[in-house]
Each structure stands twice: as structure tokens, then as C-alpha cells.
Design an enzyme around this catalytic site. Sequence first.
Site, PDB file in Angstrom:
ATOM      1  N   ARG A  81       0.826  -1.211   0.000  1.00 39.23           N
ATOM      2  CA  ARG A  81       0.000   0.000   0.000  1.00 39.23           C
ATOM      3  C   ARG A  81       0.859   1.259   0.000  1.00 39.23           C
ATOM      4  O   ARG A  81       2.041   1.231   0.315  1.00 39.23           O
ATOM      5  CB  ARG A  81      -0.924   0.017   1.229  1.00 39.23           C
ATOM      6  CG  ARG A  81      -0.174   0.112   2.534  1.00 39.23           C
ATOM      7  CD  ARG A  81      -1.057   0.482   3.714  1.00 39.23           C
ATOM      8  NE  ARG A  81      -0.308   0.369   4.964  1.00 39.23           N
ATOM      9  CZ  ARG A  81       0.552   1.280   5.414  1.00 39.23           C
ATOM     10  NH1 ARG A  81       0.806   2.379   4.718  1.00 39.23           N
ATOM     11  NH2 ARG A  81       1.186   1.092   6.565  1.00 39.23           N
ATOM     12  N   GLY A  82       0.202   2.384  -0.300  1.00 39.35           N
ATOM     13  CA  GLY A  82       0.856   3.669  -0.120  1.00 39.35           C
ATOM     14  C   GLY A  82       0.832   4.066   1.341  1.00 39.35           C
ATOM     15  O   GLY A  82       0.251   3.387   2.192  1.00 39.35           O
ATOM     16  N   GLY A  83       1.494   5.165   1.660  1.00 36.07           N
ATOM     17  CA  GLY A  83       1.447   5.696   3.017  1.00 36.07           C
ATOM     18  C   GLY A  83       2.597   5.226   3.881  1.00 36.07           C
ATOM     19  O   GLY A  83       3.396   4.367   3.494  1.00 36.07           O
ATOM     20  N   VAL A  85       4.060   4.307   8.098  1.00 33.22           N
ATOM     21  CA  VAL A  85       3.825   3.220   9.048  1.00 33.22           C
ATOM     22  C   VAL A  85       2.473   3.383   9.753  1.00 33.22           C
ATOM     23  O   VAL A  85       2.033   4.507  10.019  1.00 33.22           O
ATOM     24  CB  VAL A  85       4.967   3.151  10.090  1.00 33.22           C
ATOM     25  CG1 VAL A  85       5.020   4.403  10.950  1.00 33.22           C
ATOM     26  CG2 VAL A  85       4.849   1.906  10.971  1.00 33.22           C
ATOM     27  N   CYS A 179       1.534   7.262  10.424  1.00 33.70           N
ATOM     28  CA  CYS A 179       1.380   7.843   9.090  1.00 33.70           C
ATOM     29  C   CYS A 179       2.375   8.974   8.845  1.00 33.70           C
ATOM     30  O   CYS A 179       2.182   9.807   7.961  1.00 33.70           O
ATOM     31  CB  CYS A 179      -0.054   8.330   8.868  1.00 33.70           C
ATOM     32  SG  CYS A 179      -1.277   7.017   9.103  1.00 33.70           S
TER      33      CYS A 179
END
Length: 231
Positions: A81-83, A85, A179
Site C-alpha cells: 500500500r501507499g502511506g 507506518v 502515518c
Amino acid sequence: MGHDHQPTQRLCEVYDLGMMPYEEAWNLQKTWVSRHRQSPQPDRLLLVEHPPVYTLGQGSTTENLKFLESNPPHPLFRIERGGEVTHHCPGQLVGYPILDLKRYQTDLHWYLRQLEEVVIQTLAALDIPATRQPGLTGVWVGDTKLAAIGIKVSRWITMHGFALNVCPDLSGFEAIVPCGIADKAVGSVAQFCPGISVAAVGALVKQSFSQVFKIDLVEGTANSDGSNPAT
């Protein structure tokens, strides 16, 4: 024009998976995503809780970890996924939609906003005034983040999704910069609705998901390993 002339409503299978290890749910998503490449598949929504775990997005930095990558307090996975921790733990409701966006809109920003809208409408049903924050993904009440969102889309098939803190032990977030945002707090639905349960919020998520994506949810029939007992 009355409802009689509306096209047939789309269907989405929903799976209440309960408590499931992160890796198991991740493998299940990958199985079902790969099936979309082989034959037409129904859209699916997986609802799950995970034992404590940390996940790093594809390009995320380890600088947001307050522990050694080689010695995490809970299992640590780097995923597609993107983003940045994030942390999953019991009391957090995680939703993994596996949708073919060609049936909706082939637009990632649209899809992210729809996921946020599902959570915002879910919280509105509990009289919690949640919003978006400009330039940030997720759902917030003021400067407190209640839901994180991170997705992977390949050939317009989605995986990963949203994580809504219902009634978790938030202490696990203290080991990371969630994040990658250092100056905002992480909160939970329980801070606004004491005694709320994941099951109660899950029922509201299903209603919101159905309304936002204009689909009818039906109970899924596949086995939890992704095999279909009907075949």
C-alpha cells in the site's frame, strides 16, 4: 423516473472475518486480487480485526519507527500500500475492499475520498462530527485521527483499505510516528461513545459502504482461505 426503471443494483460480498492474523488476511487479499486477473469476480469487502502488528507502506521510511526494525515490539510487515507506518490491533475495525474500479470510477483520488466518506458517514451515525483534513488522507475529529487509509490498486483492482480505531489500546501507536504525522494525536470512537463495540461499528460501516458505493451487500460464501465451496 421511478425506481422501477433503475438498473440492477451492484452486489458486493461482505466477509466478517473476526480476529485474523495480519499475514493471513494479506494473503487472502492477494489471492482474491489475482483471481480478478483470471475471471470476473464479485466485489468483496473484508472486515477484520488484527492481533497487534505494524505495517510499512511500499515506500515508507523507517525513520517513523521508534524501535529497531530488526527488533519490533510486534510483527512488522512491509506491504504494497501507499502511506507511512501504521499500527493494527484488537479493537480496531479494518476494512479491505477488493473492488474493480472499472465498475465505479477509474480514479484513485475519487476512491480515497469514497473510503473517507464511508468512515465519515459511519461516525455521523454515532453523532461524531468527523471530517477530512486538507492534504492528508484519513478521517479526523479536529486534530485527532480516528481512521487511517492506505490502498494499493493494480489494473483498477483495489486492496488494503481503511482502519478505524473503535475501542483499541492506543498505546501501540506510541512506538511509531503514525502515518508520518508527528504533531497530531490518534484517537478512537470509544473516546466519544464509551462502551462502543467493533461489532456495532461494523454494522454501521456496512450501511455506509452500501450507500457511498451504491451497492447491495450480501454475505460472502467463499471459505476464509479464498476458495469457494461452491466450486
